[in-house]
Scaffold this motif. Structure first.
Motif, PDB file in Angstrom:
ATOM      1  N   LYS A 160      27.348  42.449  30.340  1.00  0.00           N
ATOM      2  CA  LYS A 160      28.243  42.556  29.190  1.00  0.00           C
ATOM      3  C   LYS A 160      29.002  43.877  29.183  1.00  0.00           C
ATOM      4  N   THR A 161      28.742  44.754  30.141  1.00  0.00           N
ATOM      5  CA  THR A 161      29.429  46.030  30.177  1.00  0.00           C
ATOM      6  C   THR A 161      30.527  46.002  31.220  1.00  0.00           C
ATOM      7  N   GLY A 162      31.324  47.002  31.201  1.00  0.00           N
ATOM      8  CA  GLY A 162      32.384  47.124  32.190  1.00  0.00           C
ATOM      9  C   GLY A 162      33.667  47.575  31.538  1.00  0.00           C
ATOM     10  N   THR A 163      34.406  48.372  32.250  1.00  0.00           N
ATOM     11  CA  THR A 163      35.699  48.843  31.808  1.00  0.00           C
ATOM     12  C   THR A 163      36.693  47.692  31.878  1.00  0.00           C
ATOM     13  N   THR A 164      37.633  47.624  30.925  1.00  0.00           N
ATOM     14  CA  THR A 164      38.646  46.566  30.920  1.00  0.00           C
ATOM     15  C   THR A 164      40.034  47.189  30.915  1.00  0.00           C
ATOM     16  N   VAL A 165      40.920  46.616  31.736  1.00  0.00           N
ATOM     17  CA  VAL A 165      42.330  46.998  31.737  1.00  0.00           C
ATOM     18  C   VAL A 165      43.174  45.740  31.530  1.00  0.00           C
ATOM     19  N   HIS A 166      44.376  45.944  31.022  1.00  0.00           N
ATOM     20  CA  HIS A 166      45.337  44.860  30.852  1.00  0.00           C
ATOM     21  C   HIS A 166      46.427  45.031  31.898  1.00  0.00           C
ATOM     22  N   LEU A 167      46.709  43.953  32.631  1.00  0.00           N
ATOM     23  CA  LEU A 167      47.744  43.988  33.660  1.00  0.00           C
ATOM     24  C   LEU A 167      48.376  42.605  33.764  1.00  0.00           C
ATOM     25  N   LEU A 168      49.676  42.537  33.572  1.00  0.00           N
ATOM     26  CA  LEU A 168      50.437  41.298  33.746  1.00  0.00           C
ATOM     27  C   LEU A 168      49.859  40.132  32.937  1.00  0.00           C
ATOM     28  N   GLY A 169      49.481  40.399  31.698  1.00  0.00           N
ATOM     29  CA  GLY A 169      48.970  39.341  30.839  1.00  0.00           C
ATOM     30  C   GLY A 169      47.541  38.941  31.124  1.00  0.00           C
ATOM     31  N   THR A 170      46.836  39.744  31.916  1.00  0.00           N
ATOM     32  CA  THR A 170      45.445  39.450  32.253  1.00  0.00           C
ATOM     33  C   THR A 170      44.567  40.624  31.847  1.00  0.00           C
ATOM     34  N   LEU A 171      43.463  40.307  31.155  1.00  0.00           N
ATOM     35  CA  LEU A 171      42.439  41.302  30.854  1.00  0.00           C
ATOM     36  C   LEU A 171      41.442  41.285  32.010  1.00  0.00           C
ATOM     37  N   VAL A 172      41.315  42.409  32.699  1.00  0.00           N
ATOM     38  CA  VAL A 172      40.460  42.522  33.878  1.00  0.00           C
ATOM     39  C   VAL A 172      39.257  43.384  33.499  1.00  0.00           C
ATOM     40  N   THR A 173      38.065  42.784  33.505  1.00  0.00           N
ATOM     41  CA  THR A 173      36.833  43.513  33.177  1.00  0.00           C
ATOM     42  C   THR A 173      36.009  43.663  34.442  1.00  0.00           C
ATOM     43  N   PHE A 174      35.714  44.908  34.776  1.00  0.00           N
ATOM     44  CA  PHE A 174      34.974  45.217  36.003  1.00  0.00           C
ATOM     45  C   PHE A 174      33.494  44.932  35.794  1.00  0.00           C
ATOM     46  N   LYS A 175      32.951  44.000  36.570  1.00  0.00           N
ATOM     47  CA  LYS A 175      31.537  43.627  36.493  1.00  0.00           C
ATOM     48  C   LYS A 175      30.719  44.320  37.581  1.00  0.00           C
ATOM     49  N   ALA A 176      31.294  44.474  38.768  1.00  0.00           N
ATOM     50  CA  ALA A 176      30.659  45.210  39.862  1.00  0.00           C
ATOM     51  C   ALA A 176      31.773  45.914  40.625  1.00  0.00           C
ATOM     52  N   THR A 177      31.617  47.205  40.832  1.00  0.00           N
ATOM     53  CA  THR A 177      32.641  47.989  41.519  1.00  0.00           C
ATOM     54  C   THR A 177      32.145  48.397  42.897  1.00  0.00           C
ATOM     55  N   ALA A 178      33.020  49.044  43.651  1.00  0.00           N
ATOM     56  CA  ALA A 178      32.638  49.556  44.965  1.00  0.00           C
ATOM     57  C   ALA A 178      31.425  50.477  44.856  1.00  0.00           C
ATOM     58  N   LEU A 179      31.334  51.216  43.756  1.00  0.00           N
ATOM     59  CA  LEU A 179      30.172  52.093  43.562  1.00  0.00           C
ATOM     60  C   LEU A 179      28.881  51.301  43.409  1.00  0.00           C
ATOM     61  N   ASP A 180      28.959  50.111  42.832  1.00  0.00           N
ATOM     62  CA  ASP A 180      27.777  49.268  42.634  1.00  0.00           C
ATOM     63  C   ASP A 180      27.332  48.576  43.914  1.00  0.00           C
ATOM     64  N   THR A 181      28.270  48.368  44.857  1.00  0.00           N
ATOM     65  CA  THR A 181      28.006  47.502  46.007  1.00  0.00           C
ATOM     66  C   THR A 181      28.112  48.215  47.351  1.00  0.00           C
ATOM     67  N   GLU A 182      28.024  49.538  47.328  1.00  0.00           N
ATOM     68  CA  GLU A 182      28.163  50.338  48.553  1.00  0.00           C
ATOM     69  C   GLU A 182      29.489  50.045  49.253  1.00  0.00           C
ATOM     70  N   GLY A 183      30.527  49.745  48.460  1.00  0.00           N
ATOM     71  CA  GLY A 183      31.856  49.490  49.000  1.00  0.00           C
ATOM     72  C   GLY A 183      32.068  48.102  49.550  1.00  0.00           C
ATOM     73  N   THR A 184      31.044  47.267  49.520  1.00  0.00           N
ATOM     74  CA  THR A 184      31.134  45.941  50.124  1.00  0.00           C
ATOM     75  C   THR A 184      32.118  45.027  49.410  1.00  0.00           C
ATOM     76  N   PHE A 185      32.041  44.976  48.075  1.00  0.00           N
ATOM     77  CA  PHE A 185      32.934  44.103  47.315  1.00  0.00           C
ATOM     78  C   PHE A 185      33.060  44.620  45.895  1.00  0.00           C
ATOM     79  N   SER A 186      34.021  44.051  45.167  1.00  0.00           N
ATOM     80  CA  SER A 186      34.109  44.272  43.727  1.00  0.00           C
ATOM     81  C   SER A 186      34.210  42.899  43.066  1.00  0.00           C
ATOM     82  N   LEU A 187      33.732  42.835  41.830  1.00  0.00           N
ATOM     83  CA  LEU A 187      33.734  41.599  41.062  1.00  0.00           C
ATOM     84  C   LEU A 187      34.318  41.893  39.695  1.00  0.00           C
TER      85      LEU A 187
END
Length: 165
Positions: free
Chosen positions: A18-45
């Motif tokens: 339920k946590t994560g930073t959210t940004v608005h871009l092109l009519g889409t709310l993007v909430t970061f669920k897993a970042t490069a920091l969470d996944t050793e750079g493997t992926f982001s979600l």
């Protein structure tokens, strides 16, 4: 560390979904669920909620891959010149270099998960091109995008915007 797997400026989201930073871009709310920091750079979600009539223009990126999984509503996905309407449970895999984009052409918000491989490039683009929002459930007033800002951020993170089809 090279730009391909650059560390994310977004704080680790931790394990609470339920946590994560959210940004608005092109009519889409993007909430970061897993970042490069969470996944050793493997992926982001990210979880993306797109307002009716909004979406991304066609583009190509240098990420290794991107995948979309529709949770609610419908999206029109354009992949390699072919467009298909996709509802809940639909999955789209985008290999490196494939032109793609999506739009919510319905009258209700639509929601999906987006995975980017490797982590870092897309999440850094979202942060630089988007605007932070405090509430991941409320769209800010829609306004025309800042095209120069969008193009500059896109080029910095290996995304090439294409003309509309």
């Amino acid at each position: 560390m090279n730009a391909h797997n650059a560390p994310s400026p977004i704080p680790s989201s931790g394990l609470d979904p339920k946590t994560g930073t959210t940004v608005h871009l092109l009519g889409t709310l993007v909430t970061f669920k897993a970042t490069a920091l969470d996944t050793e750079g493997t992926f982001s979600l990210v979880e993306a909620t797109t307002a009716p009539g909004q979406g991304t223009p066609p583009h190509i990126q240098r990420d290794d891959a991107e995948a979309f999984y529709v949770l609610e509503g419908t999206f029109d996905f354009m992949v390699g010149g072919q467009t298909s309407r996709s509802g809940p449970g639909s999955f789209h895999y985008i290999p490196r270099g494939a032109p793609h984009g999506f739009a919510n052409n319905s009258d209700k918000p639509a929601r999906m998960l987006i995975i980017n491989l490797p982590g870092g490039l897309h999440e850094n683009f979202f942060v630089e091109a988007g605007d932070p929002v405090a509430d991941a459930t409320v769209f800010p007033p829609m306004s025309p995008p800042d095209i120069p800002r969008l193009i500059k951020a896109a080029s910095r993170y290996g995304i090439e915007m294409l003309p509309p089809a």
